[in-house]
Design a protein around this motif. Structure first.
Motif, PDB file in Angstrom:
ATOM      1  N   HIS A  16       0.827  -1.210   0.000  1.00  0.00           N
ATOM      2  CA  HIS A  16       0.000   0.000   0.000  1.00  0.00           C
ATOM      3  C   HIS A  16       0.862   1.262   0.000  1.00  0.00           C
ATOM      4  O   HIS A  16       1.801   1.371   0.774  1.00  0.00           O
ATOM      5  N   GLY A  17       0.557   2.160  -0.904  1.00  0.00           N
ATOM      6  CA  GLY A  17       1.268   3.427  -0.960  1.00  0.00           C
ATOM      7  C   GLY A  17       2.537   3.414  -1.784  1.00  0.00           C
ATOM      8  O   GLY A  17       3.262   4.402  -1.816  1.00  0.00           O
ATOM      9  N   SER A  18       2.812   2.310  -2.458  1.00  0.00           N
ATOM     10  CA  SER A  18       4.032   2.190  -3.255  1.00  0.00           C
ATOM     11  C   SER A  18       3.695   1.581  -4.610  1.00  0.00           C
ATOM     12  O   SER A  18       3.007   0.571  -4.680  1.00  0.00           O
ATOM     13  N   THR A  19       4.158   2.198  -5.678  1.00  0.00           N
ATOM     14  CA  THR A  19       3.921   1.685  -7.026  1.00  0.00           C
ATOM     15  C   THR A  19       5.209   1.770  -7.828  1.00  0.00           C
ATOM     16  O   THR A  19       5.915   2.773  -7.787  1.00  0.00           O
ATOM     17  N   ILE A  20       5.500   0.694  -8.557  1.00  0.00           N
ATOM     18  CA  ILE A  20       6.652   0.652  -9.455  1.00  0.00           C
ATOM     19  C   ILE A  20       6.101   0.599 -10.876  1.00  0.00           C
ATOM     20  O   ILE A  20       5.273  -0.262 -11.189  1.00  0.00           O
ATOM     21  N   ALA A  21       6.545   1.504 -11.722  1.00  0.00           N
ATOM     22  CA  ALA A  21       6.069   1.567 -13.106  1.00  0.00           C
ATOM     23  C   ALA A  21       7.105   0.908 -14.017  1.00  0.00           C
ATOM     24  O   ALA A  21       8.216   1.419 -14.171  1.00  0.00           O
ATOM     25  N   TYR A  22       6.745  -0.237 -14.585  1.00  0.00           N
ATOM     26  CA  TYR A  22       7.603  -0.926 -15.545  1.00  0.00           C
ATOM     27  C   TYR A  22       7.152  -0.533 -16.947  1.00  0.00           C
ATOM     28  O   TYR A  22       5.957  -0.491 -17.235  1.00  0.00           O
ATOM     29  N   LYS A  23       8.081  -0.259 -17.813  1.00  0.00           N
ATOM     30  CA  LYS A  23       7.778   0.192 -19.172  1.00  0.00           C
ATOM     31  C   LYS A  23       7.941  -0.933 -20.181  1.00  0.00           C
ATOM     32  O   LYS A  23       8.745  -1.855 -19.993  1.00  0.00           O
TER      33      LYS A  23
END
Length: 65
Positions: A16-23
Motif C-alpha cells: 500500500h502506498g508504493s507503485t513501481i512503473a515498468y515500461k
C-alpha cells in the motif's frame, strides 16, 4: 528472483502506498508475485538466464523456470 520481459506498461504495487512503473520492453529481475501478475494480465513474459553473464531467454513454461 525471476526475470520478466514487459510487453506493455505495467504498474506493480508491492504494498500500500508504493507503485513501481515498468515500461514496455524492460527486461528485469522482479519478485515472483510481480512476474506472475504481469503474465496473468498478459503484460509480461517469463525469462530465464542460463548463467550469470548470459542474456535472459524466454521461458515457455513459467511454472518452473
Amino acid at each position: 528472483m525471476p526475470w520478466v520481459r514487459f510487453d506493455a506498461d505495467f504498474d506493480w504495487s508491492p504494498r500500500h502506498g508504493s507503485t513501481i512503473a515498468y515500461k514496455n520492453g524492460m527486461v528485469l529481475n522482479v519478485t515472483r508475485r510481480c512476474r506472475d501478475r504481469a503474465i496473468e494480465l498478459k503484460r509480461g513474459v517469463a525469462m530465464q538466464k542460463t548463467s550469470r553473464h548470459a542474456e535472459p531467454i524466454e521461458v515457455t513454461d513459467h511454472a518452473n523456470p
